[in-house]
Design an enzyme around this catalytic site. Sequence first.
Site, PDB file in Angstrom:
ATOM      1  N   ASP A 126     -11.768 -74.216 -15.886  1.00  0.00           N
ATOM      2  CA  ASP A 126     -12.884 -73.458 -15.348  1.00  0.00           C
ATOM      3  C   ASP A 126     -12.275 -72.159 -14.788  1.00  0.00           C
ATOM      4  OD1 ASP A 126     -15.474 -73.056 -13.850  1.00  0.00           O
ATOM      5  OD2 ASP A 126     -14.103 -73.317 -12.168  1.00  0.00           O
ATOM      6  N   ASP A 157     -13.935 -69.186 -12.360  1.00  0.00           N
ATOM      7  CA  ASP A 157     -14.164 -68.801 -10.967  1.00  0.00           C
ATOM      8  C   ASP A 157     -13.981 -70.017 -10.049  1.00  0.00           C
ATOM      9  OD1 ASP A 157     -15.255 -66.154  -9.685  1.00  0.00           O
ATOM     10  OD2 ASP A 157     -16.042 -67.816  -8.489  1.00  0.00           O
TER      11      ASP A 157
HETATM   12  N1  PLP Z   1     -22.239 -67.299 -13.571  1.00  0.00           N
HETATM   13  C1  PLP Z   1     -22.061 -66.253 -12.738  1.00  0.00           C
HETATM   14  C2  PLP Z   1     -23.009 -65.125 -12.808  1.00  0.00           C
HETATM   15  C3  PLP Z   1     -21.008 -66.247 -11.826  1.00  0.00           C
HETATM   16  O1  PLP Z   1     -20.846 -65.202 -11.000  1.00  0.00           O
HETATM   17  C4  PLP Z   1     -20.133 -67.357 -11.782  1.00  0.00           C
HETATM   18  C5  PLP Z   1     -19.022 -67.389 -10.832  1.00  0.00           C
HETATM   19  O2  PLP Z   1     -18.727 -66.445 -10.146  1.00  0.00           O
HETATM   20  C6  PLP Z   1     -20.346 -68.415 -12.661  1.00  0.00           C
HETATM   21  C7  PLP Z   1     -21.396 -68.359 -13.531  1.00  0.00           C
HETATM   22  C8  PLP Z   1     -19.475 -69.631 -12.665  1.00  0.00           C
HETATM   23  O3  PLP Z   1     -18.349 -69.396 -13.441  1.00  0.00           O
HETATM   24  P1  PLP Z   1     -17.293 -70.570 -13.666  1.00  0.00           P
HETATM   25  O4  PLP Z   1     -17.926 -71.564 -14.599  1.00  0.00           O
HETATM   26  O5  PLP Z   1     -16.109 -69.848 -14.268  1.00  0.00           O
HETATM   27  O6  PLP Z   1     -16.993 -71.124 -12.330  1.00  0.00           O
HETATM   28 CA    CA Z   2     -15.989 -72.670 -11.133  1.00  0.00          CA
END
Ligand code: PLP
Ligand code: CA
Length: 301
Positions: free
Chosen positions: A27, A29
């Site tokens: 993953d 973020d």
């Molecule tokens: N969608 C948006 C708009 C985001 O800003 C984020 C995280 O900052 C995510 C989804 C989640 O991303 P991930 O699946 O990499 O945690």
């Molecule tokens: Ca995440």
Amino acid sequence: YGFKACRKIRGAQIRGLLEAKEFFLFDCDGVLWHGEKAVAGAAQVVNSLMRQGKNVVFVTNNSTRPRDKYVHKFYRLGFTAVALEHIFSSSYCSALYLRDVAKLRGQVFVVGCDGLRDELREAGIPCVEEADEPDATIYDCALAADVKAVLVGHDDKLTFLKLAKASCYLKDPNCLFLATDNDPWHPLSSGRILPGSGSLMAALEVASGRKATVIGKPNRYMFECISSQFPGMDPAQCLMVGDRLETDMLFGSNCGLDTMLTLTGVSQMEEAHQYENSEEYQSLVPDYVVDTIADLLSAFE
Ligand code: PLP
Ligand code: CA
């Protein structure tokens, strides 16, 4: 009894786990970075795994960028060996779904960012262009006759008019209803939050009386995209690393992967422990927990 116990692992256990797995799904973020700031040690871990010849892929629900922009972001933050084919975003997988599963003939109406439209066009999927006058209302704008899907994702320029148009398109039962992901909200470093795609999807589900098909984690489709591009990939050889129980850990469980929770993001240890003794929520319990992805560095020393 017979339930999973989530436990922190360290040292030799980490080394053994990394040696045993061939595929690492990260993953983004909350695990590798927070917005534009890399998690300390994350790039070193990813670069080391790649140098060892492990297969590393990135599985993000963030639909706001096309993959080529992600390649630049990875590079900027120190992940210097990441290429297009390592990146599985909910926008890319939505494009694959429309092209290869739905075999869409017609246009897509997108409630989302420009980056999502860019990714669709890259896959040859036509999108309705937004060219409304600033004060236009649903009474005076045209609807395209050949819209065969509504796709909702994160949209930082959401307007009531976009929701109204999407609701009108969804009145046609032959118009598909897709969502890039169902994330409820996202943390910002300031302690504030952003509403996620899931909150916009919910608005359209209520207005249309329909349920969206969700492409992103925790559903299996993104794993199918990955495994179709890595023939011979065995779920037993994979480790899914994430920061959110109800998306990343559930995704891993749904796909038969071992899961690792890092505590640098949304979910904390207390929450994981709460699910340990519940039969209903076993699939949210991680197999392994580390404080941060940097804990994996010890395996390379
Ligand atoms: N969608 C948006 C708009 C985001 O800003 C984020 C995280 O900052 C995510 C989804 C989640 O991303 P991930 O699946 O990499 O945690
Ligand atoms: Ca995440």
